[in-house]
Design a protein around this motif. Structure first.
Motif, mmCIF file in Angstrom:
data_model
loop_
_atom_site.group_PDB
_atom_site.id
_atom_site.type_symbol
_atom_site.label_atom_id
_atom_site.label_comp_id
_atom_site.label_asym_id
_atom_site.label_seq_id
_atom_site.Cartn_x
_atom_site.Cartn_y
_atom_site.Cartn_z
ATOM 1 N N GLY A 129 -85.128 -79.764 30.630
ATOM 2 C CA GLY A 129 -86.159 -80.276 31.043
ATOM 3 C C GLY A 129 -86.843 -81.451 29.928
ATOM 4 O O GLY A 129 -87.766 -82.149 30.302
ATOM 5 N N ALA A 130 -86.500 -81.469 28.655
ATOM 6 C CA ALA A 130 -86.985 -82.372 27.516
ATOM 7 C C ALA A 130 -86.701 -83.680 27.624
ATOM 8 O O ALA A 130 -87.316 -84.642 27.215
ATOM 9 N N GLY A 131 -85.806 -84.078 28.618
ATOM 10 C CA GLY A 131 -85.343 -85.333 28.848
ATOM 11 C C GLY A 131 -86.372 -86.086 29.942
ATOM 12 O O GLY A 131 -86.207 -87.380 30.174
ATOM 13 N N TYR A 132 -87.321 -85.488 30.630
ATOM 14 C CA TYR A 132 -88.074 -85.864 31.585
ATOM 15 C C TYR A 132 -89.274 -86.317 30.905
ATOM 16 O O TYR A 132 -90.002 -85.428 30.339
ATOM 17 N N TRP A 133 -89.938 -87.474 31.198
ATOM 18 C CA TRP A 133 -91.053 -87.637 30.437
ATOM 19 C C TRP A 133 -92.112 -87.084 30.693
ATOM 20 O O TRP A 133 -92.907 -86.646 29.795
ATOM 21 N N LEU A 134 -92.393 -86.479 32.072
ATOM 22 C CA LEU A 134 -93.669 -85.821 32.277
ATOM 23 C C LEU A 134 -93.578 -84.425 31.700
ATOM 24 O O LEU A 134 -94.320 -84.052 31.048
ATOM 25 N N LEU A 135 -92.430 -83.626 31.736
ATOM 26 C CA LEU A 135 -92.361 -82.581 30.929
ATOM 27 C C LEU A 135 -92.343 -82.580 29.368
ATOM 28 O O LEU A 135 -92.830 -81.566 28.837
ATOM 29 N N ALA A 136 -91.862 -83.731 29.183
ATOM 30 C CA ALA A 136 -91.752 -83.936 27.595
ATOM 31 C C ALA A 136 -93.528 -83.915 27.265
ATOM 32 O O ALA A 136 -93.825 -83.284 26.011
ATOM 33 N N GLY A 137 -94.069 -84.778 27.901
ATOM 34 C CA GLY A 137 -95.662 -84.669 27.623
ATOM 35 C C GLY A 137 -96.101 -83.428 27.565
ATOM 36 O O GLY A 137 -97.392 -83.073 26.940
ATOM 37 N N LEU A 138 -95.847 -82.409 28.746
ATOM 38 C CA LEU A 138 -96.424 -81.070 28.974
ATOM 39 C C LEU A 138 -96.043 -80.356 27.503
ATOM 40 O O LEU A 138 -96.485 -79.482 27.032
ATOM 41 N N GLY A 139 -95.016 -80.515 26.971
ATOM 42 C CA GLY A 139 -94.446 -79.815 25.672
ATOM 43 C C GLY A 139 -95.351 -80.306 24.676
ATOM 44 O O GLY A 139 -95.576 -79.243 23.758
ATOM 45 N N HIS A 140 -96.092 -81.509 24.726
ATOM 46 C CA HIS A 140 -96.890 -81.635 23.554
ATOM 47 C C HIS A 140 -98.187 -80.830 23.649
ATOM 48 O O HIS A 140 -98.974 -80.388 22.821
ATOM 49 N N LEU A 141 -98.276 -80.310 24.985
ATOM 50 C CA LEU A 141 -99.615 -79.295 25.194
ATOM 51 C C LEU A 141 -99.222 -77.831 25.142
ATOM 52 O O LEU A 141 -99.992 -76.910 25.395
ATOM 53 N N GLY A 142 -98.053 -77.653 24.781
ATOM 54 C CA GLY A 142 -97.653 -76.237 24.286
ATOM 55 C C GLY A 142 -97.107 -75.456 25.563
ATOM 56 O O GLY A 142 -96.624 -74.479 25.622
ATOM 57 N N LEU A 143 -96.640 -76.608 26.670
ATOM 58 C CA LEU A 143 -96.123 -75.849 27.859
ATOM 59 C C LEU A 143 -94.746 -75.990 27.702
ATOM 60 O O LEU A 143 -94.182 -77.189 27.575
ATOM 61 N N ALA A 144 -93.764 -74.909 27.582
ATOM 62 C CA ALA A 144 -92.296 -75.330 27.459
ATOM 63 C C ALA A 144 -91.686 -76.017 28.632
ATOM 64 O O ALA A 144 -91.656 -75.435 29.833
#
Length: 452
Positions: free
Chosen positions: A307-322
């Motif tokens: 999921g790290a390759g998707y732009w939106l999911l990568a952004g949620l990763g910055h918010l602490g959502l894996a």
């Protein structure tokens, strides 16, 4: 003299020359003979200069959409488009090494070997290695080719007449020219200004992706343009066949299929397209399961499995959502959204009085843009195809999304969300603005003062 300088034709020529100067100037930044720009600093400066070219490009797009231009303006547009491509054609492909795999696959097939059977470093292919192509192939030690059968047939055909990158780049530019000629024919049939071809022809991202690096996406663009033309002329079976072939160059064009079956014309294009896909795979089935090539490994490398390759999911990763925990939800939501849109386009009522060609390209552009955004590839050359349907049905978000990813040639932040946001956030804003304006005002068929 003052009236001449203020004329739209003069401004168009000035913008074109400015764009030509910017791109030739950017080429001068490249270290002669190097297989990359030359250094990280040079790469950053290079992309900065090329990005400046977006200014005259977008101003020129605005001009052709808003101003009355003489018929001769088409020759100015095409002439400058050819000059820009001719300037980049002799340069080595220094922004990507993908073309060396194309040439290699062509040579492997010329030797009578299935390109899906071996990785390039396999001892079975040792006799095919040379000093000009083999050392520059990416992933040569562990990855079979990833390119589908339609692309492989093009590589094989070029491999019969050329063993170098220039021949392959010429083939890609030939397919790109087919796509542009097809769009010119659609514009003529629909009674729209031929000058709109500038939206694709002057796109700096298309220029560098194909004239410089020779990416195979140009084949998909050519086939998609021909498919759109066949569909507007009600050649439904041919349109399905061409779209099926485009899908076996790059998978993304399959996203526009619902636009081809709108108004219930469903079975013929779908059946013919599926048949073409099957037939194109037949010559390569001897490789067994390897006929899918490096597709699975590519997904892992690009972060799609986590999921790290998707732009939106990568952004949620910055918010602490894996991203791994959200991947299934994201894929389900994206799939349902695209499926709902596809059904509405294929079977819903027409929206407004737009001619068939405009409605087709509008729907194809919408499907293409949403699918590409959902996948959010971080390679720049995945995006120029979006400006092809925009030639007939221009939309600000589509034009931006098809050209601004020139920024993706670098990633100074090494982050799959922050740097790409420079492209995706403005695209979302433009799309939202367009939707709001569509709800609050009637849509005009043509800009006032537009000449045919």
């Amino acid at each position: 003299m003052t009236r001449l300088l203020a004329s739209p034709a003069y401004r168009l020529a000035a913008l074109g020359l400015g764009l030509l100067v910017v791109n030739v100037g950017a080429l001068a930044i490249h270290v002669p003979g190097a297989d990359t720009v030359g250094s990280v600093t040079r790469a950053n400066v290079f992309v900065g200069v090329v990005a400046v070219g977006l200014v005259p490009y977008l101003l020129a797009v605005r001009l052709v959409l808003r101003q009355r231009l003489p018929r001769a303006a088409l020759w100015t547009i095409l002439g400058i488009a050819v000059l820009m491509r001719a300037a980049l054609l002799p340069a080595p492909p220094f922004l990507s090494s993908d073309i060396y795999r194309y040439v290699w696959d062509g040579q492997v097939q010329a030797a009578g070997i299935n390109p899906y059977r071996y990785v390039p470093a396999d001892p079975a292919l040792e006799r095919l290695r040379d000093a000009a192509v083999y050392p520059l192939i990416n992933r040569k030690d562990y990855a079979r080719t990833i390119y589908p059968p339609a692309a492989q047939l093009v590589f094989a055909a070029v491999g019969q007449v050329s063993h170098g990158v220039t021949g392959m780049k010429l083939a890609m530019l030939g397919f790109e020219a087919l796509g542009m000629l097809a769009m010119l024919a659609i514009l003529r049939d629909a009674g729209l200004p031929s000058a709109r071809i500038l939206i694709y022809a002057w796109n700096p991202l298309a220029l560098w992706s194909f004239a410089c690096d020779g990416h195979v996406d140009a084949v998909a663009i050519g086939l998609l343009g021909l498919a759109l033309l066949a569909r507007t002329r009600r050649r439904y079976g041919l349109a399905g066949a061409l779209l099926g072939a485009a899908t076996l160059v790059k998978l993304l064009p399959v996203a526009v299929a619902p636009a081809f079956v709108r108004r219930g014309r469903l079975w013929l294009p779908m059946l013919v397209g599926a048949a073409v896909i099957v037939v194109l795979y037949l010559p390569y089935l001897g490789a067994g399961a390897n006929v899918l090539g490096f597709a699975g490994g590519y997904g892992a490398e690009e972060g799609y499995e986590t999921g790290a390759g998707y732009w939106l999911l990568a952004g949620l990763g910055h918010l602490g959502l894996a991203p791994p925990g959200l991947l299934r939800t994201y894929l389900v939501c994206a799939g349902l959204t695209l499926a709902a849109l596809a059904l509405r386009i294929a079977f819903g009522r027409d929206r407004g009085p737009a001619p068939d060609a405009v409605a087709l390209c509008r729907d194809a552009g919408t499907l293409a843009a949403l699918t590409t955004c959902a996948a959010s590839p971080h390679y720049a050359w995945y995006y120029p195809w979006l400006t092809l349907p925009a030639v007939v049905a221009p939309a600000q978000a589509l034009i931006w999304l098809g050209s601004a990813p020139i920024l993706f040639l670098i990633d100074p932040l090494n982050d799959r969300f922050l740097w790409p946001s420079l492209v995706f956030v403005p695209a979302l804003v433009l799309a939202a603005r367009s939707l709001w304006q569509g709800r609050t005002a009637p849509q005009a068929a043509l800009p006032e003062g537009t000449a045919r």
